[in-house]
Write a protein that holds these residues in place. Structure first.
Motif, PDB file in Angstrom:
ATOM      1  N   GLY A 129       0.829  -1.215   0.000  1.00 27.77           N
ATOM      2  CA  GLY A 129       0.000   0.000   0.000  1.00 27.77           C
ATOM      3  C   GLY A 129       0.857   1.256   0.000  1.00 27.77           C
ATOM      4  O   GLY A 129       0.561   2.234  -0.702  1.00 27.77           O
ATOM      5  N   VAL A 132       2.238   1.758  -3.443  1.00 25.22           N
ATOM      6  CA  VAL A 132       1.185   2.285  -4.330  1.00 25.22           C
ATOM      7  C   VAL A 132       1.022   3.788  -4.135  1.00 25.22           C
ATOM      8  O   VAL A 132       0.972   4.559  -5.095  1.00 25.22           O
ATOM      9  CB  VAL A 132      -0.175   1.567  -4.084  1.00 25.22           C
ATOM     10  N   LYS A 136       1.514   6.610  -6.861  1.00 26.41           N
ATOM     11  CA  LYS A 136       0.261   7.228  -7.291  1.00 26.41           C
ATOM     12  C   LYS A 136       0.426   8.734  -7.520  1.00 26.41           C
ATOM     13  O   LYS A 136      -0.308   9.346  -8.276  1.00 26.41           O
ATOM     14  CB  LYS A 136      -0.834   6.982  -6.245  1.00 26.41           C
ATOM     15  N   SER A 147       2.143   1.221 -10.513  1.00 23.49           N
ATOM     16  CA  SER A 147       1.216   1.454  -9.401  1.00 23.49           C
ATOM     17  C   SER A 147       0.028   0.487  -9.463  1.00 23.49           C
ATOM     18  O   SER A 147      -0.380  -0.085  -8.454  1.00 23.49           O
ATOM     19  CB  SER A 147       0.717   2.899  -9.428  1.00 23.49           C
ATOM     20  N   LEU A 148      -0.495   0.275 -10.671  1.00 21.58           N
ATOM     21  CA  LEU A 148      -1.623  -0.650 -10.870  1.00 21.58           C
ATOM     22  C   LEU A 148      -1.201  -2.080 -10.513  1.00 21.58           C
ATOM     23  O   LEU A 148      -1.948  -2.817  -9.864  1.00 21.58           O
ATOM     24  CB  LEU A 148      -2.091  -0.580 -12.325  1.00 21.58           C
ATOM     25  N   MET A 151      -1.078  -2.413  -6.843  1.00 20.96           N
ATOM     26  CA  MET A 151      -2.446  -2.408  -6.307  1.00 20.96           C
ATOM     27  C   MET A 151      -3.039  -3.816  -6.369  1.00 20.96           C
ATOM     28  O   MET A 151      -3.756  -4.248  -5.451  1.00 20.96           O
ATOM     29  CB  MET A 151      -3.307  -1.422  -7.115  1.00 20.96           C
ATOM     30  N   GLU A 152      -2.710  -4.543  -7.429  1.00 15.05           N
ATOM     31  CA  GLU A 152      -3.152  -5.938  -7.557  1.00 15.05           C
ATOM     32  C   GLU A 152      -2.540  -6.789  -6.437  1.00 15.05           C
ATOM     33  O   GLU A 152      -3.177  -7.702  -5.917  1.00 15.05           O
ATOM     34  CB  GLU A 152      -2.748  -6.490  -8.933  1.00 15.05           C
ATOM     35  N   VAL A 154      -1.807  -5.718  -3.418  1.00 16.20           N
ATOM     36  CA  VAL A 154      -2.564  -5.384  -2.197  1.00 16.20           C
ATOM     37  C   VAL A 154      -3.829  -6.251  -2.132  1.00 16.20           C
ATOM     38  O   VAL A 154      -4.146  -6.835  -1.088  1.00 16.20           O
ATOM     39  CB  VAL A 154      -2.934  -3.881  -2.152  1.00 16.20           C
TER      40      VAL A 154
END
Length: 293
Positions: A129, A132, A136, A147-148, A151-152, A154
């Motif tokens: 997190g 990210v 971000k 970043s994406l 996020m996956e 997380v």
């Protein structure tokens, strides 16, 4: 903000995310062995792949800015694709190992340390997190893609957390290898997509978001132009696109008139996101020497 300062900021963001991810991957491998959880080890593989991705992104982010030279006349952009292919091969090998280890546990489940899994997954959500949030803030496509991806991760840790909480109250050890196989399948699915795109770029396929026929139609619409042929469109790295084209004229023009027409053609193609356009003019009756013409 200057271009160089922005580029330095982007590289710093990716570097921070890389060290966060690598640090956590090492903890995760130790934690996976300690908790006897193949799901944790599967996610460690995923994070190792991400660390390699981030490391390569960081390295190639700097390398790709090198100016073209006599050896690489288009510059160094395509090195990022080479990095993506290396990363994909590592992830495929790792995923096969995870599937090999997890499949027998479906029929002979081993109880993992659920409490240890809960602690690791909470830590995983916090570390990924933080990475990210760091990326971000960036505005570049490179930062947004990474970043994406994180996020996956997380979301993957949220799944591990839920499964480990369930296993704390109920003895369902089969959840661990099932989750592991799902993570491995998810990694392979993403590797397939990334490898497919990378190989299309290496094989010089035209970018999927640019229609070659519409380019031909746009240029053919000029009253000075008789026909358009020998169109070649490819991308260096998925972002930097290159076009070469032969344009046959109705009547001969002087250099100033051709320069003006070139500017008009480039303006017409402005919305196509083509960064490098080479236009060769021909007279109507000139014979094109190329085989493809």
């Amino acid at each position: 903000m200057s271009h160089n300062h922005h580029h330095h900021h982007e590289t710093e963001n990716i570097r921070t995310a890389f060290f966060l991810n690598l640090f956590f991957t090492l903890i995760e491998i130790i934690g996976g062995i300690f908790t006897n959880s193949v799901a944790i080890l599967s996610d460690a593989l995923h994070d190792l792949g991400d660390s390699i991705s981030l490391g390569l992104s960081w390295y190639f982010q700097k390398l790709s800015q090198k100016k073209r030279d006599q050896q690489f006349t288009f510059g160094y952009r395509r090195f990022s694709i080479f990095g993506a292919i290396i990363n994909s091969i590592i992830l495929v090998i790792g995923s096969i190992i995870i599937i090999w280890e997890s499949f027998p546990r479906l029929f002979n489940p081993q109880q993992p340390n659920a409490e240890g899994m809960i602690l690791l997954s909470i830590f995983g959500i916090i570390v990924n997190g933080a990475a990210v949030l760091k990326l971000k803030k960036g505005s570049s496509l490179n930062e947004k893609v990474v970043s994406l991806h994180l996020m996956e991760d997380v979301l993957g840790w949220v799944a591990v957390l839920i499964a480990s909480i369930v296993m704390t109250f109920y003895s369902i050890p089969i959840l661990d290898p099932m989750l592991s196989l799902l993570i491995a399948a998810y990694i392979l699915f993403n590797v397939y997509k990334n490898l497919k795109n990378a190989l299309k770029i290496i094989l010089q396929a035209s970018p999927s978001d640019i229609d070659v026929a519409s380019i031909e139609k746009k240029i053919s619409g000029f009253k000075e132009i008789d026909n358009v042929h020998d169109i070649h469109l490819w991308t260096m790295d998925g972002e930097y696109n290159v076009l070469t084209i032969h344009v046959a004229l109705h009547e001969n023009k002087d250099l100033d008139q051709m320069a003006e027409l070139k500017t008009k053609i480039r303006d017409e193609l402005n919305d196509k996101h083509i960064q490098h356009i080479t236009i060769e003019f021909e007279s109507k009756d000139e014979h094109c020497v190329h085989l493809d013409c």
